[in-house]
Write an enzyme that holds these catalytic residues in place. Sequence first.
Site, PDB file in Angstrom:
ATOM      1  N   THR A  85       6.057  -6.924  -9.960  1.00 31.32           N
ATOM      2  CA  THR A  85       5.832  -6.492 -11.346  1.00 31.32           C
ATOM      3  C   THR A  85       6.998  -5.665 -11.898  1.00 31.32           C
ATOM      4  O   THR A  85       7.026  -5.337 -13.074  1.00 31.32           O
ATOM      5  CB  THR A  85       4.520  -5.680 -11.429  1.00 31.32           C
ATOM      6  OG1 THR A  85       4.481  -4.777 -10.322  1.00 31.32           O
ATOM      7  CG2 THR A  85       3.323  -6.588 -11.360  1.00 31.32           C
ATOM      8  N   GLY A  99      -1.892   3.057  -9.074  1.00 34.00           N
ATOM      9  CA  GLY A  99      -1.257   4.122  -8.310  1.00 34.00           C
ATOM     10  C   GLY A  99      -1.027   5.349  -9.154  1.00 34.00           C
ATOM     11  O   GLY A  99      -1.935   6.163  -9.370  1.00 34.00           O
ATOM     12  N   ASP A 156       0.246   5.708  -2.798  1.00 34.26           N
ATOM     13  CA  ASP A 156       1.696   5.830  -2.593  1.00 34.26           C
ATOM     14  C   ASP A 156       2.149   7.288  -2.674  1.00 34.26           C
ATOM     15  O   ASP A 156       1.636   8.061  -3.484  1.00 34.26           O
ATOM     16  CB  ASP A 156       2.454   5.037  -3.661  1.00 34.26           C
ATOM     17  CG  ASP A 156       2.086   3.569  -3.645  1.00 34.26           C
ATOM     18  OD1 ASP A 156       1.985   3.010  -2.548  1.00 34.26           O
ATOM     19  OD2 ASP A 156       1.880   3.001  -4.726  1.00 34.26           O
ATOM     20  N   LYS A 166       3.504  -6.300   2.492  1.00 31.80           N
ATOM     21  CA  LYS A 166       4.275  -7.360   1.812  1.00 31.80           C
ATOM     22  C   LYS A 166       5.221  -8.039   2.803  1.00 31.80           C
ATOM     23  O   LYS A 166       6.446  -8.019   2.656  1.00 31.80           O
ATOM     24  CB  LYS A 166       5.067  -6.801   0.628  1.00 31.80           C
ATOM     25  CG  LYS A 166       4.198  -6.272  -0.500  1.00 31.80           C
ATOM     26  CD  LYS A 166       5.025  -5.958  -1.741  1.00 31.80           C
ATOM     27  CE  LYS A 166       4.199  -5.411  -2.868  1.00 31.80           C
ATOM     28  NZ  LYS A 166       3.640  -4.063  -2.624  1.00 31.80           N
TER      29      LYS A 166
HETATM   30  O1  C5P Z   1       1.998   3.453  -9.314  1.00 28.71           O
HETATM   31  P1  C5P Z   1       1.673   2.043  -9.693  1.00 28.71           P
HETATM   32  O2  C5P Z   1       0.353   1.925 -10.425  1.00 28.71           O
HETATM   33  O3  C5P Z   1       2.810   1.370 -10.398  1.00 28.71           O
HETATM   34  O4  C5P Z   1       1.476   1.320  -8.285  1.00 28.71           O
HETATM   35  C1  C5P Z   1       1.423  -0.051  -8.169  1.00 28.71           C
HETATM   36  C2  C5P Z   1       1.231  -0.444  -6.726  1.00 28.71           C
HETATM   37  O5  C5P Z   1       1.071  -1.840  -6.684  1.00 28.71           O
HETATM   38  C3  C5P Z   1       2.392  -0.092  -5.807  1.00 28.71           C
HETATM   39  O6  C5P Z   1       1.841   0.393  -4.597  1.00 28.71           O
HETATM   40  C4  C5P Z   1       3.098  -1.386  -5.521  1.00 28.71           C
HETATM   41  O7  C5P Z   1       3.517  -1.508  -4.188  1.00 28.71           O
HETATM   42  C5  C5P Z   1       1.998  -2.419  -5.772  1.00 28.71           C
HETATM   43  N1  C5P Z   1       2.490  -3.700  -6.273  1.00 28.71           N
HETATM   44  C6  C5P Z   1       3.173  -3.825  -7.450  1.00 28.71           C
HETATM   45  N2  C5P Z   1       3.628  -5.051  -7.866  1.00 28.71           N
HETATM   46  C7  C5P Z   1       3.397  -6.134  -7.137  1.00 28.71           C
HETATM   47  C8  C5P Z   1       2.687  -6.034  -5.959  1.00 28.71           C
HETATM   48  C9  C5P Z   1       2.233  -4.786  -5.551  1.00 28.71           C
HETATM   49  O8  C5P Z   1       3.379  -2.826  -8.142  1.00 28.71           O
HETATM   50  N3  C5P Z   1       3.790  -7.305  -7.563  1.00 28.71           N
END
Ligand code: C5P
Length: 236
Positions: free
Chosen positions: A121, A213, A19, A68
């Site tokens: 989340t 991420g 990201d 998504k």
């Molecule tokens: O930076 P971080 O570790 O929070 O990134 C989490 C990644 O997981 C993001 O790219 C987000 O789009 C994805 N994601 C999420 N929650 C979900 C599904 C996908 O954070 N329920």
Amino acid sequence: MRLRIGKREKKNPIIVSLDGLGRIEALNLAEMLSGRVWGFKAHSLIDRCGTSVIRVLKQYGNVFADPKLHDIPSVVGERIKIYADAGADFITVHASGGPEMMEQAVACAGESKVLAVTILTSFDEGRCLEFFGLSINQKVLQLAIYAKEAGCAGVVSSGQELPVLTRKENGVSDLLRIVPSIRPKWYKTTDDQKRTLTPKEAMKQGANLLVIGRPLVAAPDPLKALKKILKEISPR
Ligand code: C5P
């Protein structure tokens, strides 16, 4: 055909979420971490560069396209084909798009696997109740059952719902469990994620793959941060 998650993934279950990175930064990071992670997740990178970036990324690992999708079945099916033709290993839809939408996604995915995102989340219990009228555990289970019936390969959910997703009696334990919102203890920044878990705890509770991420991408030394996380997951 279900994607098998074997011994290799247990040792190396990390999907790096690319990201906020431009094409050059993202590909440099993928090259740096190639062979040390399961794969790479792209969302804004695909919006920015087009789906052709999926083939480029595949040189460095498995590719998880994360649009998504959430629309009427025919439109979702059309869009799924675009990511599948580009070679994505995983493609996401929102489970809340409904059974027909997920069935159409699976029907159009070819060799790619469809993952169903349950409750974001960034939602906490109060927000889930307000929007869906059920607790997070109840709603995640309901959506996971629909995802399984529609033929999805797995679900995306926070580590906090793993006990519900792994319980045999709930009937969804054969779905892959892909867990974002992973926060190592040493990552102190607070952000938009509400339901977090450490990498070690998520693996212990039955995650198959971890999406990480910011703790990696924003680290001053992403390779060092990755090694720290891998050591935490399997110390030997
Ligand atoms: O930076 P971080 O570790 O929070 O990134 C989490 C990644 O997981 C993001 O790219 C987000 O789009 C994805 N994601 C999420 N929650 C979900 C599904 C996908 O954070 N329920």
